[in-house]
Design a protein around this motif. Structure first.
Motif, mmCIF file in Angstrom:
data_model
loop_
_atom_site.group_PDB
_atom_site.id
_atom_site.type_symbol
_atom_site.label_atom_id
_atom_site.label_comp_id
_atom_site.label_asym_id
_atom_site.label_seq_id
_atom_site.Cartn_x
_atom_site.Cartn_y
_atom_site.Cartn_z
ATOM 1 N N LYS A 319 1.096 -1.099 0.373
ATOM 2 C CA LYS A 319 -0.028 0.107 0.000
ATOM 3 C C LYS A 319 0.940 0.930 -0.071
ATOM 4 C CE LYS A 319 -4.181 2.081 2.151
ATOM 5 N NZ LYS A 319 -4.966 1.729 3.282
ATOM 6 N N THR A 323 0.686 4.404 -2.723
ATOM 7 C CA THR A 323 0.938 5.548 -2.799
ATOM 8 C C THR A 323 2.190 6.057 -3.129
ATOM 9 O OG1 THR A 323 -0.377 5.519 -1.085
ATOM 10 C CG2 THR A 323 0.522 7.068 -0.932
ATOM 11 N N LYS A 370 -4.207 -1.644 -9.912
ATOM 12 C CA LYS A 370 -4.389 -0.513 -9.206
ATOM 13 C C LYS A 370 -3.367 0.152 -10.082
ATOM 14 C CE LYS A 370 -5.213 -2.747 -5.197
ATOM 15 N NZ LYS A 370 -4.682 -2.908 -3.719
ATOM 16 N N PHE A 414 -2.473 12.843 0.001
ATOM 17 C CA PHE A 414 -1.418 11.816 -0.081
ATOM 18 C C PHE A 414 -1.421 11.818 1.409
ATOM 19 C CE2 PHE A 414 -1.250 12.971 -4.053
ATOM 20 C CZ PHE A 414 -1.205 12.241 -4.489
ATOM 21 N N THR A 436 -15.779 12.022 -5.910
ATOM 22 C CA THR A 436 -14.887 10.854 -6.476
ATOM 23 C C THR A 436 -14.222 9.901 -7.135
ATOM 24 O OG1 THR A 436 -15.316 11.157 -3.515
ATOM 25 C CG2 THR A 436 -13.581 9.286 -4.724
ATOM 26 N N TYR A 438 -10.896 9.142 -7.345
ATOM 27 C CA TYR A 438 -10.344 7.524 -6.317
ATOM 28 C C TYR A 438 -9.800 7.824 -5.477
ATOM 29 C CZ TYR A 438 -6.314 4.042 -6.060
ATOM 30 O OH TYR A 438 -5.693 3.372 -5.948
ATOM 31 N N GLY A 439 -10.556 6.674 -4.736
ATOM 32 C CA GLY A 439 -10.536 6.469 -2.978
ATOM 33 C C GLY A 439 -12.028 5.986 -2.956
ATOM 34 N N ASP A 440 -12.383 5.460 -1.612
ATOM 35 C CA ASP A 440 -13.115 5.632 -1.547
ATOM 36 C C ASP A 440 -14.591 6.165 -1.532
ATOM 37 O OD1 ASP A 440 -12.971 3.276 -0.547
ATOM 38 O OD2 ASP A 440 -12.586 4.515 1.930
ATOM 39 N N LEU A 451 -8.517 10.153 7.033
ATOM 40 C CA LEU A 451 -7.372 9.212 5.913
ATOM 41 C C LEU A 451 -6.983 7.951 6.829
ATOM 42 C CD1 LEU A 451 -5.351 11.625 3.537
ATOM 43 C CD2 LEU A 451 -7.182 10.476 3.389
ATOM 44 N N GLU A 455 -3.216 5.732 2.640
ATOM 45 C CA GLU A 455 -4.322 6.061 1.532
ATOM 46 C C GLU A 455 -4.158 7.758 0.746
ATOM 47 O OE1 GLU A 455 -8.944 6.276 1.818
ATOM 48 O OE2 GLU A 455 -8.243 6.620 3.714
ATOM 49 N N PHE A 456 -4.754 7.174 -0.298
ATOM 50 C CA PHE A 456 -4.823 8.665 -0.363
ATOM 51 C C PHE A 456 -6.249 9.056 -1.540
ATOM 52 C CE2 PHE A 456 -3.099 5.779 -3.823
ATOM 53 C CZ PHE A 456 -3.345 5.921 -5.112
ATOM 54 N N LYS A 457 -6.307 10.523 -2.109
ATOM 55 C CA LYS A 457 -7.999 10.190 -2.789
ATOM 56 C C LYS A 457 -7.836 10.874 -4.047
ATOM 57 C CE LYS A 457 -11.226 8.630 0.767
ATOM 58 N NZ LYS A 457 -12.456 8.758 1.608
#
Length: 464
Positions: A319, A323, A370, A414, A436, A438-440, A451, A455-457
């Protein structure tokens, strides 16, 4: 009569001497000037070489890339490389390597005009390039212009092309005892190396070079050589320097290595240095830079993987490695991948002969997807690769910024720590509507964004 015989003998000796001397000159010319045998361009020059800012590069180590360990093994996996979103393939050195004082390094070049028999033939290279072009990918070769192997024919035929001590001993660069240092004060050497560079563009239809240890070669040589390459009709040439000196951009290189950014990024992950250092590195790189010049951004390459550690070890697991790569992709510069990182190869990959390792392409297909998704986002959204970069609030653990081009605005955040972090949302961000990408799924509150570790969004909005 005796005088006549002696005179005839003298003429005969002169004839033999001249014949042998002329033949040696022809033999030397055949070795030094094969470019003269190429009267025209082989194949059709690739007409879709990407602009520098649009490049996603992929470094191939042919020795380990396939079970065959050759060029055909690379050709067979071009579809997979293309599926990653790559548009430039960089081949590590494919020439015969030196044996005298040799240690198996592909950067010890025995013949600049030859192809290592272990890798295949000229026809194999031509096929690889043609197949890559048909998939809309350019191909560049590794050029080692600073030195040669000790058994390269140039050493015996053109000793003056090498740096020498006062005692006449040929020098080696730094502590690299397996190679001999070339001397670029010699005009004949400079002309020959330019012919080498022209040869592969014409003979194999490649699209440019990654120039090994470019800082070791005078900038004025690179200026001449790149100008000569770019004068070849109907060609777009990619020139990438493995160097740290911004002066290389004055020679018209498109890219140089982004070690400054890499080391700052690495320190954030391994030493918990402030994430703010990443922005400092980016600003240092791009200050006073001419338009169109860029830094190559990476999280691994053959040197760092082979001699240091894998991305998994450096960036805290799968992960964290993803990132870190995404940070290099979206903050600016030209992203590069090294074969195997897209499937989380857990091993340090060797690149010296003999062959001792083969990448197992069957592992971690989910990781491949990914990395492909990250590259795809960059390719599909111009703002993510060339939009104006604006840094948001400072944080020791989180980096955040926007990229804006036209009406499109992207907000990226990030978490560079392997633990949860709360990011306080700046007012200018909270007042906009975001989707959104990318990400949840789901929107965030107006005050904070939580986060998880690494995790990054990425969010998108519009100015209209």
């Amino acid at each position: 009569m005796k005088k006549m015989n002696r005179f005839s003998l003298l003429l005969f000796c002169l004839f033999v001497f001249c014949h042998v001397s002329c033949q040696q000159d022809r033999d030397l010319l055949e070795i030094e000037d094969p470019i003269e045998q190429v009267s025209s361009q082989y194949g059709t020059p690739f007409q879709n070489v990407p602009e520098t800012e649009d490049i996603i590069m992929y470094e191939v180590n042919p020795l380990v890339f396939s079970s065959q360990g050759n060029l055909n093994g690379v050709t067979e996996r071009l579809d997979e490389i293309k599926a990653l979103g790559v548009n430039v393939v960089w081949l590590m050195p494919i020439h015969p390597i030196g044996e005298e004082r040799g240690i198996g390094s592909p950067y010890s070049i025995k013949d600049f005009y030859g192809i290592n028999p272990a890798y295949g033939t000229l026809e194999d290279l031509r096929k690889l390039v043609q197949e890559a072009h048909s998939r809309d990918m350019a191909v560049i070769m590794d050029l080692v212009a600073n030195h040669t192997s000790w058994d390269n024919p140039w050493i015996t035929k053109n000793r003056s092309w090498y740096e020498q001590t006062e005692q006449g001993e040929i020098k080696f660069p730094q502590n690299w005892t397996d190679v001999a240092q070339l001397d670029y004060t010699n005009p004949s050497l400079r002309e020959e190396m330019k012919k080498v560079m022209e040869y592969w563009v014409l003979e194999a239809n490649i699209d440019g070079y990654r120039c090994d240890y470019a800082d070791g070669v005078p900038v004025d040589f690179w200026t001449e050589a790149i100008s000569s390459l770019r004068s070849i009709p109907d060609r777009e040439i990619i020139m990438f320097a493995e160097g740290a000196e911004k002066s290389l951009f004055n020679a018209d290189f498109d890219m140089i290595f982004g070690w400054n950014f890499y080391h700052r990024l690495k320190n954030v992950f391994t030493e918990e240095r402030s994430a703010n250092g990443i922005f400092q590195a980016h600003n240092e790189d791009y200050s006073n830079l001419r338009e169109g010049a860029h830094f190559l951004r990476f999280t691994t390459n053959h040197d760092d993987n082979g001699w240091d550690a894998t991305p998994l070890e450096i960036f805290g697991g799968s992960k964290g490695a993803l990132t870190a790569y995404a940070t290099t992709v979206f903050m600016g510069g030209i992203p590069m991948m090294y074969n195997g990182q897209e499937i989380d190869v857990p091993d340090q990959i060797p690149f010296f002969f003999p062959k001792t390792y083969t990448i197992d392409w069957s592992i971690n297909p989910d990781v491949f997807e990914k990395y492909s998704e990250i590259n795809r986002l960059r390719n599909q959204n111009p703002a993510l690769r060339k939009g104006e970069l604006k840094r948001l609030s400072e944080s020791e653990d989180v980096i955040s910024f926007t990229r804006t081009l036209g009406e499109d605005v992207f907000f990226l955040v990030f978490n560079l720590r392997d633990r949860n972090s709360n990011f306080l949302i700046p007012e200018e961000i909270s007042q906009m509507d975001w989707t959104t990408i990318y990400g949840d799924d789901g929107s965030f509150g107006n005050e904070a964004l939580e986060l998880s570790g690494f995790e990054f969004k990425i969010f998108k909005s519009s100015l209209d």
